[in-house]
Design a protein around this motif. Structure first.
Motif, PDB file in Angstrom:
ATOM      1  N   UNK A 119       0.816  -1.199   0.000  1.00 28.30           N
ATOM      2  CA  UNK A 119       0.000   0.000   0.000  1.00 28.30           C
ATOM      3  C   UNK A 119       0.862   1.267   0.000  1.00 28.30           C
ATOM      4  N   UNK A 120       2.020   1.208   0.647  1.00 32.24           N
ATOM      5  CA  UNK A 120       2.916   2.371   0.656  1.00 32.24           C
ATOM      6  C   UNK A 120       3.374   2.684  -0.768  1.00 32.24           C
ATOM      7  N   UNK A 121       3.653   1.659  -1.539  1.00 33.31           N
ATOM      8  CA  UNK A 121       4.069   1.860  -2.930  1.00 33.31           C
ATOM      9  C   UNK A 121       2.923   2.439  -3.755  1.00 33.31           C
ATOM     10  N   UNK A 174       0.161   1.189   7.977  1.00 37.73           N
ATOM     11  CA  UNK A 174      -0.684   0.331   8.812  1.00 37.73           C
ATOM     12  C   UNK A 174      -1.280  -0.795   7.966  1.00 37.73           C
ATOM     13  N   UNK A 175      -1.738  -0.450   6.768  1.00 33.53           N
ATOM     14  CA  UNK A 175      -2.314  -1.453   5.869  1.00 33.53           C
ATOM     15  C   UNK A 175      -1.267  -2.490   5.472  1.00 33.53           C
ATOM     16  N   UNK A 176      -0.043  -2.048   5.229  1.00 37.99           N
ATOM     17  CA  UNK A 176       1.037  -2.985   4.896  1.00 37.99           C
ATOM     18  C   UNK A 176       1.386  -3.878   6.079  1.00 37.99           C
ATOM     19  N   UNK A 177       1.420  -3.307   7.270  1.00 40.17           N
ATOM     20  CA  UNK A 177       1.837  -4.049   8.458  1.00 40.17           C
ATOM     21  C   UNK A 177       0.760  -4.999   8.982  1.00 40.17           C
ATOM     22  N   UNK A 178      -0.473  -4.527   9.021  1.00 37.59           N
ATOM     23  CA  UNK A 178      -1.547  -5.307   9.656  1.00 37.59           C
ATOM     24  C   UNK A 178      -2.611  -5.814   8.696  1.00 37.59           C
TER      25      UNK A 178
END
Length: 118
Positions: free
Chosen positions: A1-3, A22-26
């Motif tokens: 999501x960060x990308x 947060x979306x990438x991590x969780x």
């Protein structure tokens, strides 16, 4: 999501970056649940395609993920995300605190985003 955020935004706002991380991590569903929006909304925000009110989403992210607080005239210091969720609740005469919050949100509170507030 960060990308996805980096590709979609010319300059990624700090709150969008926080949401993407947060979306990438969780996971997307966890990030969406944390701020009280659907996964579709979170994905659209990160992708710079959300047609709704970005200010409300930003306030939810800043409160839930970044620790932004406000001073509620009834509840004291609370998260901005919690403030917004309290504004959305209907009147409840059976709960004195909710009644006071309901009235405060509609009678000039600086943090109220409700239309028609005094």
């Amino acid at each position: 999501m960060a990308a996805k955020a980096e590709d979609a935004w010319t300059i990624v706002p700090d709150w969008v970056s926080e949401l993407a991380l947060m979306a990438d991590a969780k996971g997307l569903a966890s990030a969406a649940g944390r701020i009280g929006y659907s996964t579709a909304v979170v994905s659209q925000v990160i992708g710079a395609k959300y047609p709704g009110d970005l200010t409300k989403v930003e306030d939810k992210v800043r409160g839930a993920l970044m620790g932004l607080t406000v001073i509620c005239p009834v509840l004291g210091e609370i998260g901005r995300d919690y403030c917004l969720s309290q504004q959305a609740k209907p009147f409840a005469a059976t709960n004195s605190t909710r009644t006071r919050v309901y009235r405060a949100c509609r009678s000039g509170c600086l943090h109220s985003g409700l239309k028609g507030r005094a």
